[in-house]
Structure formats: C-alpha cells, structure tokens
Design an enzyme around this catalytic site. Sequence first.
Site, mmCIF file in Angstrom:
data_model
loop_
_atom_site.group_PDB
_atom_site.id
_atom_site.type_symbol
_atom_site.label_atom_id
_atom_site.label_comp_id
_atom_site.label_asym_id
_atom_site.label_seq_id
_atom_site.Cartn_x
_atom_site.Cartn_y
_atom_site.Cartn_z
ATOM 1 C CG HIS A 80 -2.686 9.286 -2.401
ATOM 2 N ND1 HIS A 80 -3.324 10.317 -1.726
ATOM 3 C CD2 HIS A 80 -3.417 8.163 -2.135
ATOM 4 C CE1 HIS A 80 -4.369 9.842 -1.088
ATOM 5 N NE2 HIS A 80 -4.453 8.543 -1.316
ATOM 6 C CG HIS A 114 -1.939 1.026 1.273
ATOM 7 N ND1 HIS A 114 -2.099 1.875 2.339
ATOM 8 C CD2 HIS A 114 -2.894 1.367 0.370
ATOM 9 C CE1 HIS A 114 -3.100 2.694 2.100
ATOM 10 N NE2 HIS A 114 -3.601 2.406 0.922
#
Length: 276
Positions: free
Chosen positions: A58, A17
């Site tokens: 992100h 992640h």
Amino acid sequence: MVLREEIWWKSVKWQAHQNSNSEMPENTLAAVNYAWELGGIPELDIRQTVDGTIVGLHDATPERTTNAPAADKDKLVSTLTYEQLCAWDAGIKFGEQFQGERIPDLEHIFKVLAEHAERELYLDYKSVDLESLAELIGKYGVARQLIFAHNDHGNCSAMKRLVPEVRTMLWISGRVPETLMRTCTEVLEGDSSTLDIIQLHLVDEEAATEGEWRYRVPQSYVADTLAQLEERGLELEVLPFHFADRDVFELLDMGIRRYAVDEPKRFVEVLQRYFE
C-alpha cells in the site's frame, strides 16, 4: 437456510479491503488466501520496483508494514529491487504467527488465479506502469478475474483501453459527504462507459444515535445512486468502515450486493445471520 455458495459466491460479492484489514497482515499471500477461503475477493495494492516487478504494497515505502532496517525503511519502493523487498518480513509486525510472510509479487498470484477460474482479485492502483500490468495480465489470461480500482477516472479508463475485459472500479471517498456526492454526480452525468463499478466510502456520522442511519452520506443518496447505476448497467459497491448487524442488514435490504470490508470474517458472520 440458504446455502453458502448461494449467499456469498452468487448473491453477495465482497472485497477484503487491505489497508485497514484487522484480521490479517495486509498485502500478503496469507491475506489473499484468507479472503479466498472465506468466499470473498482479496485486494492487492500494487506498486512497481526499480527492476520492474509489480508487488503488493500500500505505502510508498516499506516502513509501516515490514521490518526493513533503519537504513532502508524510508526508501521508495520504486528505488528498490524486488530482491531487496523480499529480504524483509511483511507479517511479523502484525503478529508472531505471521512471521515469514513476504511482500508478494503479482505474477505469483496471477499463476494461482490462472489455475482457479472461480477466483477473483481486486487490484488497487498505487504506482505501476499500466502497459506492463496489461502485458502481465495477458500472459496469464486472467483479465476476466480482475477488478482494477482507483480514485482517478482517467486511470480506470486507461486500463480499460489496454485490457477491455478487466472490470474497472472508481472508488470515491466519503469523509466529506458533499465532496463524495459531487464527485459521484459528475461521474454519472459524464461518460461512465469505461467503468463497471462505483464504490462509495461510508464513514460514520459521529452524531448518529442508535437506531439511526449510521453514515455521513445520506441513506437516500445511496439508494438513489444504486438505482441510477442499475439503469446504466453498473454496480454499486459500498465500503462501510464500521458496521453492526443492523447496518449491514439495512444495506442488504436496499438491494446492495457488493461490499468492501476491513473485517472479512465478521462480515461473513453477519451475512450468515441475515440469510438464516
């Protein structure tokens, strides 16, 4: 003792992640290679620049993860060119040893994937033209090595229609367990034919005591969801934001074989202890 490849490459699949990765600067080539070297599957959060390049980032702006100057740090990625983004260091804020890391472009990573059929990659959708993404996937023939992830079932379905060979994963947040369970139940009661994986976020229950189930989502619900997905030919992935050996051992004992983790190296060490 079980061999390494039998544990991590065949039995247990895990995603590195990115947004909360505590071991590497997120969404960099260093992080991607790190996950592959550990035997896992890296994740890349994907956005698109004004000149059409799909990149790994992100946030909507470069402020948090790069050394973009004050005049540019709050600009949207969608208004910047790839050349502009490449001018800024994406590793230095994480640590001096990562100085020189840049925001990667997806095409470069696809080139590497195409040369290594055993490798896989998660793509966490942020803001990308899906037809452009589908075209890039087709150019390098890496569809079967990809897992497209988002929290909107519609986007997963759209990607599946464009590139049927790509696996799709719907991630469901677990900060409010009732919301997670309701969303998951709705998916299971509806048409899940365009999904391959459902990911449940496991957030700590602050009131839990040592020796108890650690997470807000009830253990019985996780076990029941695993059984329902297996009946449909789907996989369950869990993202335990925090874990000790006991927590991972419990999940493995339940039969869960797909994970997302923020501490890849430590997770691998826990797996090693479990399979010893």
